[in-house]
Design a protein around this motif. Structure first.
Motif, PDB file in Angstrom:
ATOM      1  N   GLY A   1     -24.126  27.617  20.315  1.00  0.00           N
ATOM      2  CA  GLY A   1     -23.363  27.577  21.562  1.00  0.00           C
ATOM      3  C   GLY A   1     -21.882  27.476  21.295  1.00  0.00           C
ATOM      4  O   GLY A   1     -21.413  27.744  20.196  1.00  0.00           O
ATOM      5  N   SER A   2     -21.142  27.053  22.313  1.00  0.00           N
ATOM      6  CA  SER A   2     -19.693  27.020  22.205  1.00  0.00           C
ATOM      7  C   SER A   2     -19.242  25.976  21.221  1.00  0.00           C
ATOM      8  O   SER A   2     -19.899  24.964  21.022  1.00  0.00           O
ATOM      9  N   GLU A   3     -18.085  26.241  20.611  1.00  0.00           N
ATOM     10  CA  GLU A   3     -17.516  25.330  19.628  1.00  0.00           C
ATOM     11  C   GLU A   3     -17.022  24.065  20.289  1.00  0.00           C
ATOM     12  O   GLU A   3     -16.385  24.107  21.331  1.00  0.00           O
ATOM     13  N   PRO A   4     -17.332  22.893  19.741  1.00  0.00           N
ATOM     14  CA  PRO A   4     -16.847  21.656  20.357  1.00  0.00           C
ATOM     15  C   PRO A   4     -15.337  21.576  20.281  1.00  0.00           C
ATOM     16  O   PRO A   4     -14.735  22.079  19.348  1.00  0.00           O
ATOM     17  N   THR A   5     -14.744  20.940  21.283  1.00  0.00           N
ATOM     18  CA  THR A   5     -13.303  20.735  21.249  1.00  0.00           C
ATOM     19  C   THR A   5     -13.001  19.439  20.544  1.00  0.00           C
ATOM     20  O   THR A   5     -13.880  18.633  20.283  1.00  0.00           O
ATOM     21  N   ARG A   6     -11.726  19.242  20.213  1.00  0.00           N
ATOM     22  CA  ARG A   6     -11.302  18.008  19.588  1.00  0.00           C
ATOM     23  C   ARG A   6      -9.985  17.610  20.197  1.00  0.00           C
ATOM     24  O   ARG A   6      -9.252  18.430  20.730  1.00  0.00           O
ATOM     25  N   ASN A   7      -9.696  16.327  20.131  1.00  0.00           N
ATOM     26  CA  ASN A   7      -8.438  15.871  20.675  1.00  0.00           C
ATOM     27  C   ASN A   7      -7.357  15.929  19.619  1.00  0.00           C
ATOM     28  O   ASN A   7      -7.590  16.368  18.499  1.00  0.00           O
ATOM     29  N   ALA A   8      -6.165  15.486  19.961  1.00  0.00           N
ATOM     30  CA  ALA A   8      -5.023  15.619  19.060  1.00  0.00           C
ATOM     31  C   ALA A   8      -5.183  14.836  17.784  1.00  0.00           C
ATOM     32  O   ALA A   8      -4.559  15.128  16.784  1.00  0.00           O
TER      33      ALA A   8
ATOM     34  N   ALA B   1      -2.444  25.722  18.845  1.00  0.00           N
ATOM     35  CA  ALA B   1      -3.040  24.493  19.385  1.00  0.00           C
ATOM     36  C   ALA B   1      -4.160  24.852  20.348  1.00  0.00           C
ATOM     37  O   ALA B   1      -5.236  24.240  20.337  1.00  0.00           O
ATOM     38  N   THR B   2      -3.940  25.879  21.159  1.00  0.00           N
ATOM     39  CA  THR B   2      -4.930  26.285  22.155  1.00  0.00           C
ATOM     40  C   THR B   2      -6.212  26.770  21.511  1.00  0.00           C
ATOM     41  O   THR B   2      -7.315  26.364  21.908  1.00  0.00           O
ATOM     42  N   ILE B   3      -6.111  27.643  20.488  1.00  0.00           N
ATOM     43  CA  ILE B   3      -7.332  28.170  19.876  1.00  0.00           C
ATOM     44  C   ILE B   3      -8.023  27.121  19.014  1.00  0.00           C
ATOM     45  O   ILE B   3      -9.162  27.314  18.607  1.00  0.00           O
ATOM     46  N   SER B   4      -7.336  25.997  18.770  1.00  0.00           N
ATOM     47  CA  SER B   4      -7.986  24.880  18.098  1.00  0.00           C
ATOM     48  C   SER B   4      -8.749  24.001  19.083  1.00  0.00           C
ATOM     49  O   SER B   4      -9.364  23.014  18.683  1.00  0.00           O
ATOM     50  N   GLY B   5      -8.690  24.348  20.366  1.00  0.00           N
ATOM     51  CA  GLY B   5      -9.396  23.576  21.362  1.00  0.00           C
ATOM     52  C   GLY B   5      -8.586  22.443  21.929  1.00  0.00           C
ATOM     53  O   GLY B   5      -9.141  21.504  22.507  1.00  0.00           O
ATOM     54  N   VAL B   6      -7.255  22.499  21.786  1.00  0.00           N
ATOM     55  CA  VAL B   6      -6.378  21.428  22.246  1.00  0.00           C
ATOM     56  C   VAL B   6      -5.486  21.946  23.362  1.00  0.00           C
ATOM     57  O   VAL B   6      -4.906  23.032  23.258  1.00  0.00           O
ATOM     58  N   ASP B   7      -5.357  21.179  24.432  1.00  0.00           N
ATOM     59  CA  ASP B   7      -4.432  21.507  25.500  1.00  0.00           C
ATOM     60  C   ASP B   7      -3.011  21.362  24.953  1.00  0.00           C
ATOM     61  O   ASP B   7      -2.597  20.257  24.597  1.00  0.00           O
TER      62      ASP B   7
ATOM     63  N   ALA C   1      -0.219  21.168  26.284  1.00  0.00           N
ATOM     64  CA  ALA C   1       0.611  20.215  27.012  1.00  0.00           C
ATOM     65  C   ALA C   1       0.398  18.792  26.504  1.00  0.00           C
ATOM     66  O   ALA C   1       1.319  17.973  26.531  1.00  0.00           O
ATOM     67  N   SER C   2      -0.815  18.515  26.014  1.00  0.00           N
ATOM     68  CA  SER C   2      -1.123  17.158  25.549  1.00  0.00           C
ATOM     69  C   SER C   2      -0.478  16.846  24.206  1.00  0.00           C
ATOM     70  O   SER C   2      -0.407  15.677  23.811  1.00  0.00           O
ATOM     71  N   VAL C   3      -0.041  17.871  23.487  1.00  0.00           N
ATOM     72  CA  VAL C   3       0.583  17.655  22.178  1.00  0.00           C
ATOM     73  C   VAL C   3       2.026  18.166  22.156  1.00  0.00           C
ATOM     74  O   VAL C   3       2.546  18.511  21.107  1.00  0.00           O
ATOM     75  N   ARG C   4       2.632  18.218  23.342  1.00  0.00           N
ATOM     76  CA  ARG C   4       4.016  18.703  23.431  1.00  0.00           C
ATOM     77  C   ARG C   4       4.958  17.857  22.573  1.00  0.00           C
ATOM     78  O   ARG C   4       5.834  18.381  21.879  1.00  0.00           O
TER      79      ARG C   4
ATOM     80  N   LEU D   1       3.714  26.385   8.677  1.00  0.00           N
ATOM     81  CA  LEU D   1       3.349  24.984   8.479  1.00  0.00           C
ATOM     82  C   LEU D   1       3.260  24.246   9.803  1.00  0.00           C
ATOM     83  O   LEU D   1       2.314  23.486  10.050  1.00  0.00           O
ATOM     84  N   ALA D   2       4.235  24.476  10.664  1.00  0.00           N
ATOM     85  CA  ALA D   2       4.228  23.821  11.967  1.00  0.00           C
ATOM     86  C   ALA D   2       3.013  24.244  12.777  1.00  0.00           C
ATOM     87  O   ALA D   2       2.388  23.421  13.462  1.00  0.00           O
ATOM     88  N   SER D   3       2.624  25.518  12.684  1.00  0.00           N
ATOM     89  CA  SER D   3       1.468  26.009  13.422  1.00  0.00           C
ATOM     90  C   SER D   3       0.175  25.361  12.939  1.00  0.00           C
ATOM     91  O   SER D   3      -0.719  25.060  13.727  1.00  0.00           O
ATOM     92  N   VAL D   4       0.084  25.156  11.633  1.00  0.00           N
ATOM     93  CA  VAL D   4      -1.104  24.502  11.067  1.00  0.00           C
ATOM     94  C   VAL D   4      -1.239  23.085  11.603  1.00  0.00           C
ATOM     95  O   VAL D   4      -2.340  22.599  11.890  1.00  0.00           O
ATOM     96  N   LEU D   5      -0.109  22.402  11.756  1.00  0.00           N
ATOM     97  CA  LEU D   5      -0.120  21.008  12.193  1.00  0.00           C
ATOM     98  C   LEU D   5      -0.057  20.859  13.713  1.00  0.00           C
ATOM     99  O   LEU D   5      -0.142  19.745  14.231  1.00  0.00           O
ATOM    100  N   ALA D   6       0.058  21.988  14.434  1.00  0.00           N
ATOM    101  CA  ALA D   6       0.338  21.939  15.873  1.00  0.00           C
ATOM    102  C   ALA D   6      -0.796  21.340  16.689  1.00  0.00           C
ATOM    103  O   ALA D   6      -0.561  20.693  17.712  1.00  0.00           O
ATOM    104  N   GLY D   7      -2.048  21.582  16.272  1.00  0.00           N
ATOM    105  CA  GLY D   7      -3.166  21.124  17.083  1.00  0.00           C
ATOM    106  C   GLY D   7      -3.711  19.772  16.702  1.00  0.00           C
ATOM    107  O   GLY D   7      -4.665  19.300  17.306  1.00  0.00           O
TER     108      GLY D   7
END
Length: 377
Positions: free
Chosen positions: A41-48, A166-172, A174-177, A210-216
């Protein structure tokens, strides 16, 4: 909608095309475990904070566990063993350096851990989850930056890349702005945040990756040559930010690099590979204190061409600096060789103007271990 390959994390290798385009094409070659994962099924999301399962082994909180990993390419006498029965654990909240000469198997090992290469034998668990049985769950808290890959979308701005990944990692996003703004500031990207990546210099593009890797807020990240193309100050900034994320947020990092200074500065532990095997696994301090090699720099007005030639033949010389009168020579040797060197100089009536001992660094240890390993084969 971006489709993510169920066998890999968001490594973004080949980011110029949608991730996971090859999923359907690869379906026929999947193992039963992989096919089960596709049906989960769908991939689980994770928080920041990248929360998820963890694995506790012998009282340790283990983020990555590799056991008996093997990978061969080809068949018959021409087959190449790239990874040969490799096992190690990476504790949560640590930075582990992976070193090895070209062809040692580092890239194959990393790609096998990430699910981008299917090993012939062995297992990998990330935060307690088997990557081959439940790849989506295992890789939900993983991100990676691979050297030689195009790691960002160049038509997007710097800020848009951070939000996208961040989005494709399952993170909103806005929550990690706040995280994004801190990364932009720490990596010197704040004043270029709204500039398309394609308009940046190579070093700046590296920072964006590097920033993109750490973004989510991934819990475990794999970085291959993260300081490539960075100037000295940018490299130091990256090192400080990595240490801060590890010490304050519990980030776990596996870092592969040829930059020994970076590895020696930021890593808690170092793995050294040679010919597909792990030939050393210890802290930087233990590796440095465990060597019996000594580097001696000798300056003398009596070091003429004949004596220097003899020293070159009898000892491992790192360099010779001719002077108007005499020379300065750097010699690397063990304890017995040091006595032999001084005895030879005394027999040749060489007066020592200056003797300087130089403590071995990680590069010296690396060269010794990998050269010994090759000689033993």
């Amino acid at each position: 909608m971006t489709v993510r390959d169920t066998r890999r994390p968001t490594s973004r290798e080949g980011a110029g095309t949608p991730l996971g385009e090859d999923v359907a094409a690869d379906a026929s070659s999947r193992s039963p475990a992989e096919k089960r994962a596709v049906d989960e099924g769908s991939e689980p999301t994770r928080n920041a904070s990248g929360s998820g399962e963890t694995s506790t082994m012998e009282g340790r909180d283990v983020a990555v566990s590799v056991t008996g990993l093997c990978k061969r390419f080809g068949d018959g006498p021409d087959a190449i063993t790239a990874v040969d029965d490799v096992s190690f654990d990476v504790e949560t909240g640590s930075i582990v350096g992976l070193l090895g000469p070209n062809g040692a198997g580092k890239t194959t090992l990393i790609k096998s851990i990430l699910g981008m290469v299917l090993p012939d034998a062995g297992s990998v668990r990330i935060r307690g989850v088997d990557v081959y049985d439940r790849p989506r769950k295992a890789y939900a808290s993983v991100d990676a930056m691979l050297e030689g890959a195009r790691n960002d979308y160049w038509r997007l701005t710097v800020r848009e890349n951070l939000r996208y990944f961040a989005t494709i990692s399952g993170v909103d996003p806005a929550s990690v702005r706040d995280r994004h703004e801190r990364l932009l500031a720490q990596l010197g990207l704040a004043d270029r945040a709204d500039v398309p990546v394609r308009d940046l210099s190579r070093g700046m593009k590296q920072k964006v990756s590097l920033a993109s890797v750490l973004a989510g807020g991934a819990a475990v990240v794999f970085l291959d040559e993260p300081t490539l193309g960075l100037d000295v100050e940018s490299s130091r900034t990256l090192q400080r930010e990595l240490r801060r994320l590890v010490e304050q947020e519990g980030l776990t990092v596996v870092l592969s690099s040829h930059d020994m200074d970076v590895v020696e500065t930021v890593c808690d532990r170092v793995l050294i590979m040679s010919d597909g095997e792990i030939v050393a696994d210890d802290s930087v301090d233990a590796l440095l204190s465990g060597t019996d090699r000594h580097r001696v720099q000798i300056t003398s007005r009596d070091l003429d061409a004949a004596i220097v030639s003899t020293l070159r033949d009898r000892f491992e010389t790192i360099g010779v600096d001719p002077r108007d009168s005499g020379a300065r020579i750097d010699v690397t040797t063990d304890g017995d060789g040091l006595y032999e060197l001084l005895g030879h100089l005394r027999a040749e009536n060489v007066r020592l103007d200056r003797v300087r001992t130089i403590e071995p660094d990680l590069e010296d240890v690396f060269v010794d271990l990998t050269s010994i390993e090759r000689e033993d084969r």
